[in-house]
Enzyme design. Structure first.
Site, PDB file in Angstrom:
ATOM      1  N   GLU A  82      10.096   2.469   2.565  1.00  0.00           N
ATOM      2  CA  GLU A  82       8.773   2.354   3.167  1.00  0.00           C
ATOM      3  C   GLU A  82       8.615   1.081   4.000  1.00  0.00           C
ATOM      4  O   GLU A  82       7.898   1.082   4.983  1.00  0.00           O
ATOM      5  CB  GLU A  82       7.695   2.391   2.074  1.00  0.00           C
ATOM      6  N   GLU A  93       0.848  -1.210   0.000  1.00  0.00           N
ATOM      7  CA  GLU A  93       0.000   0.000   0.000  1.00  0.00           C
ATOM      8  C   GLU A  93       0.880   1.256   0.000  1.00  0.00           C
ATOM      9  O   GLU A  93       0.609   2.228  -0.698  1.00  0.00           O
ATOM     10  CB  GLU A  93      -0.928  -0.025   1.217  1.00  0.00           C
TER      11      GLU A  93
HETATM   12 ZN   LIG Z   1       1.035   2.638   6.918  1.00  0.00          ZN
END
Ligand SMILES: [Zn+2]
Length: 1044
Positions: free
Chosen positions: A186, A113
């Site tokens: 990330e 995501e």
């Molecule tokens: Zn997150």
């Protein structure tokens, strides 16, 4: 954001942008009237079977209650599903969701995501998602990972912006680059602590890695996660979709890419659009930019039904001790949870969720009476009640804050209550009150209605339920009433079936273990060591090289020109005005604002606390918390609650500190009363307010203790999720006199104050303070009121408001007789049109402000040592009030620093979940970081950002983007209930807003550099800092820091 049994993880801090200069409220607007509007006309063209841009219409349904028409379509080539909600609301929304059902806890859907938004085929630059925040007027942009789906929503009121964002979202979801560097940034990576020093130790880094550490620093989140994993142990719900920090480092880049290939396919996608823009254009764009490039596959992502147990199960887990727990000896959580039915049965779902409310909601519910009122624990356990966020729904009930030896008692009570409910059923009036609540919820227009609908249908639709069926709420209410009529034991039978005779139930207990955190750290260190030891020399060199590569990539300026953007010329020069009318009852001003409220009246009142003795002030938040929950007039607290549920959509009271628009040493201190009800119930609601003002009941010490324990527990639990806000409030404490009071009401001091109250063996002394506070607060001497309602209702409403004002304490007292209790109170005209000079007492409507001209701002740096694995860092600078011409420049500068400097330094390089700077109406320029592995380094990044600003190293494009971002909050929609609120509370008129708007257009490079020099230079301005986080050696050694 936290919903349902287990967490839901977002791409960025939820609601961050809404907390901004324009008063810090959530926002919305929609006129939402269903008439022969263009939307209605247009939608009639869609008929079942019609083919449009590769899609086929298969259902068109009008839902008059919600003023909408739903159109369901299918994509012919891929099977992608599509739901369009046509509604006369300009705040258009898009979302695409994928069913993501991981079978391990590496957090693959969550990391994916994050990474898909880091760059795509058409939009190659790094992190288009964050870049679009400043290139659009989006009213909402985020991404969520739930237990079994991932969703990408945005909303905007501008059609060009909608197309721009749609293009970026489609490309991100279907054609992401998924670069290895972005995965490291990330997700997780091994890197030298100081990346350019190969001698420094190797450590784990990564945004999601730190985000999830922060999530599970909250024991409620931890408990809810265990609960879902253990109640549904056989498939995807047995793992942590967000990622377990100890498992995240197992995920490989290849696994991430293959998860994308199988899950982010149109055949596994559900598209949702909402609003007044034409559907056809959306379909065309989605077809051309994404779907035409795919063919049907079988994604194989469905979740099987959980095999049922033949015996109830029990389980025990441990957590870290909570240093702020109201009673350190009582920190055990225990609950019993039941697996219910398939959520795609929408009527059963509706019934079970009503039934759950009847069982656990409010002081009249049987579980509240039996568990909360008996004071065995502090509050209900996490995830209490109905939870429909999984393929099969769950119900859970239990307590937190109990002693370990009380587990048995709680268990017995739960069994006993279930038997009693099967025997006795529910009072009819409670069922009526609940159905009334459903009616109000249908009519009350909340902010972001499109987003609310998208998330409301998401789970059910995710498992192939019918999303349109879910929207037909009135029909379900009717069927529910009929079922009760046909079978008076309808609800009791359900209790029997789902609770009494259901062997699939889990008793879960959790208690603190002093060694828990230490052990977690040890395990993490072990995993790290294992990884490090297995590295070859080449691999080590590779890691060092990659670390440098990542920094280099993060540091190079990015060409974002491939991304679409709105321009300043796309923004309107003016904005729609909100006319209000003022009238007076005696000397009490009442503001009326006509709005299309769907038959709901919103009543608010503000009273100040200038006469309140200082020693009572710390008790104001508690007073506000309990004043609508202790009983009033002839009603005890249960009857009062029943009445509130039956006649209103809620009555709430909260402390309010209103910073003056012209002077930072001036503010209003008081309490805000808010409420809403259906038009027909206004007399009853005003009667309730009258009873609360005239005769609140302060006699029940036992009940007060229940409320105190719940409040203390809630405050303690809130810190890990809102740590940045607590740090910010603390950092501002010594900068303005309003900031000092803010800390007392909303800061860590208040959390500690409530904890001390909760620890008292008796509460009589506290109880006796309440009537004293009442005398100063609950009267109309310094009151002002506001009403938002439809035009037709206002005349009737004004009669009711007048009756209320005439019948509460203080009416008719001459102001001249009243001496101001403190010398530091000054008066100002209430109406912004008359403001500008100070007004002599008694001439027209005024407000009384605290004025402390001798207040001296001073620097203070506080470190709160808390047992968290991450930090929350904040630094505040005292700048200027709202009406100062530099305010607008500082506001733009805040956005500029966040987007162009702090995001990169704190999130990308630092690995924190979030970081930036805000300017609020308080005049404090507030830097913050959230779930941050660093502390002192982050403070240094704050300072460097100011140097960067002073050096003027930004372009005109950067400035325009920052302006757009400010406009997206300034022009964010406002719900009918909140129209005119800025004027009512802060005295900000439309003319004043227009002035700010013109200044905003005019902000330029020189102005920004100028305000950075003038207001953000240490020496010229006063700074305050606060860190919430773990023990820290370098802070401990630094004598300028106060340790708490
Ligand atoms: Zn997150």
């Amino acid at each position: 954001m936290f919903v349902g049994a287990a967490g839901r993880w977002c791409r960025r801090i939820a609601e961050r942008r809404e907390k901004d200069a324009e008063g810090g409220r959530p926002v919305n607007h929609c006129t939402c009237r269903w008439n022969s509007s263009s939307v209605g006309e247009r939608i009639r063209q869609y008929t079942v079977g019609k083919k449009i841009h590769g899609f086929t219409v298969n259902q068109v349904t009008a839902v008059p209650d919600l003023f909408l028409t739903a159109v369901k379509l299918n994509h012919d080539n891929t099977g992608a599903q599509y739901l369009h909600i046509a509604r006369d609301d300009p705040n258009n929304l898009f979302s695409v969701q994928f069913r993501t059902t991981p079978l391990n806890s590496t957090g693959v859907p969550h990391i994916l995501e994050h990474v898909v938004l880091c760059g795509s085929e058409k939009y190659q630059c790094r992190d288009p998602f964050f870049k679009m925040l400043t290139r659009s007027l989006a009213t909402f942009m985020n991404a969520f990972t739930a237990s079994d789906y991932t969703m990408y929503p945005f909303s905007t009121q501008n059609s060009k912006d909608f197309q721009n964002l749609l293009s970026v979202y489609l490309d991100a979801a279907f054609f992401p680059c998924l670069r290895e560097l972005d995965f490291w940034q990330e997700g997780w990576r091994l890197e030298h602590e100081t990346p350019d020093d190969p001698g420094s130790p190797l450590v784990f880094k990564g945004v999601v890695f730190n985000e999830m550490k922060g999530v599970f620093a909250n024991n409620e989140n931890l408990y809810a996660q265990h609960l879902q994993n253990k109640l549904l142990p056989d498939h995807t719900y047995s793992v942590i979709s967000g990622g377990d920090p100890l498992h995240i480092p197992k995920l490989t880049w290849e696994e991430l890419k293959s998860f994308h290939a199988t899950h982010y396919h149109p055949s596994n996608a559900r598209f949702f659009t909402y609003g007044d823009l034409p559907l056809e254009q959306h379909l065309q764009q989605i077809q051309e930019e994404a779907l035409c490039k795919f063919h049907n596959i079988d994604p194989g992502t469905s979740v099987p039904i959980q095999p049922r147990w033949s015996e109830p199960r029990e389980c025990h887990v441990t957590c870290g001790p909570d240093s702020l727990a109201p009673d350190p000896a009582k920190q055990t959580t225990y609950s019993v949870s039941f697996l219910l039915g398939d959520i795609t049965d929408s009527f059963e779902t509706f019934t079970l969720s009503l039934l759950s409310s009847l069982l656990v909601s409010g002081p009249n519910s049987p579980f509240y009476k039996a568990l909360i009122d008996t004071r065995i624990g502090t509050d209900f356990s996490p995830s209490v009640g109905y939870d429909g966020s999984t393929r099969e729904a769950c119900f859970s009930v239990g307590l937190q804050g109990i002693a370990e030896h009380d587990i048995k008692t709680v268990k017995q009570i739960i069994t006993k209550i279930i038997d009693e409910v099967i025997e006795n059923g529910f009072e009819e009036e409670r069922i009526e009150a609940l159905l009334h609540k459903v009616e109000i919820q249908l009519k009350h227009q909340t902010t972001h209605f499109g987003l609310a609908l998208a998330t409301y249908v998401a789970t059910n639709w995710n498992h192939d339920g019918d999303p349109v069926e879910m929207l037909r709420i009135s029909e379900k209410v009717a069927r529910f009433r009929q079922s009760l009529k046909d079978n008076p034991h309808f609800l009791q039978d359900k209790v029997k079936q789902y609770f009494k005779e259901n062997p699939h139930q889990l008793a879960l207990s959790m208690s603190p273990d002093v060694g828990y955190l230490e052990n977690q750290t040890k395990v993490e260190k072990g995993k790290l060591q294992e990884k490090v030891n297995s590295l070859s020399l080449e691999e080590r060199q590779e890691i060092y090289k990659k670390g440098l590569e990542l920094i280099a990539a993060q540091s190079t300026s990015q060409d974002a020109s491939s991304l679409p953007a709105l321009e300043i010329s796309d923004i309107q020069q003016t904005f729609p005005l909100t006319p209000v009318e003022m009238s007076y009852v005696g000397e009490v001003p009442v503001q009326y604002c006509s709005q299309p409220t769907n038959g709901i009246v919103y009543f608010k009142a503000f009273t100040n606390l200038n006469t309140l003795p200082e020693e009572l002030k710390p008790y104001v938040p508690l007073f506000c918390n309990v004043i609508t929950r202790m009983g009033c007039g002839n009603l005890d607290y249960r009857q009062q609650d029943q009445q509130i549920e039956l006649k209103t959509g809620g009555m709430a009271v909260s402390p309010k500190i209103l910073q003056d628009n012209d002077n930072l040493d001036m503010y209003e201190q008081g309490v805000l009363f808010t409420s809403l009800c259906l038009d027909r119930n206004l007399p009853d609601m005003m009667q309730l307010w009258m009873d609360i003002f005239n005769s609140p009941r302060f006699e029940d010490e036992e009940h007060l203790r229940v409320l105190v324990m719940m409040a203390a527990q809630e405050l303690a639990n809130g810190i890990p999720d809102s740590g940045h806000q607590y740090a910010a409030v603390r950092a501002g404490k010594t900068l303005t006199s309003a900031g000092r009071l803010q800390e007392m009401f909303n800061g860590i001091s208040q959390v500690q104050h409530m904890k001390r109250i909760a620890e008292k063996p008796e509460l009589l002394s506290v109880l006796r303070k309440l009537p004293r506070i009442k005398m100063h607060l609950l009267n109309n001497e310094n009151m002002r009121c506001s009403v938002n309602a439809t035009t037709q209702v206002i005349a009737e409403a004004s009669k009711e408001v007048e009756k209320f004002i005439r019948n509460i304490p203080g009416f008719g007292k001459k102001k001249k007789d009243k001496k101001l209790i403190r010398s530091n109170i000054t008066e100002k005209a209430l109406n912004p049109e008359e403001a500008g000079g100070e007004v002599s007492a008694g001439s027209g409507a005024t407000k009384k402000l605290v004025f402390e001209p001798t207040f001296k701002a001073c620097q203070m740096k506080t470190h709160f040592q808390l047992p968290f694995p991450v930090n929350y860092v904040s630094e505040c600078v005292r700048t200027v009030p709202y009406m100062n011409p530099d305010f607008t420049k500082l506001h733009v500068l805040a956005r500029l620093l966040t987007a162009k400097f702090l995001h990169r330094e704190i999130r990308e390089k630092g690995g924190a979940y979030g970081g930036g700077v805000n300017l609020s109406h308080s005049g404090l320029f507030t830097f913050y970081s959230y779930r941050d592995p660093n502390s002192i380094d982050t403070i240094s990044a704050f300072r460097r950002s100011v140097d960067w600003a002073k050096a003027g190293k930004f372009t005109q494009e950067d400035i325009d983007e920052a302006k757009l971002s400010v406009f997206s909050t300034v022009d964010a929609p406002v719900a009918p209930s909140d129209k005119g609120l800025d004027r009512f509370l802060y005295g900000i008129s439309d003319e004043m807003k227009q002035k700010r708007r013109e200044e905003l257009f005019a902000v330029d490079h020189g102005g920004l550099v100028g305000v950075a020099n003038k207001h953000l230079t240490t020496g010229h301005s006063t700074w305050g800092a606060a860190i919430l986080g773990p023990e820290n050696e370098s802070i401990a050694r630094d004598p300028t820091w106060v340790q708490r």
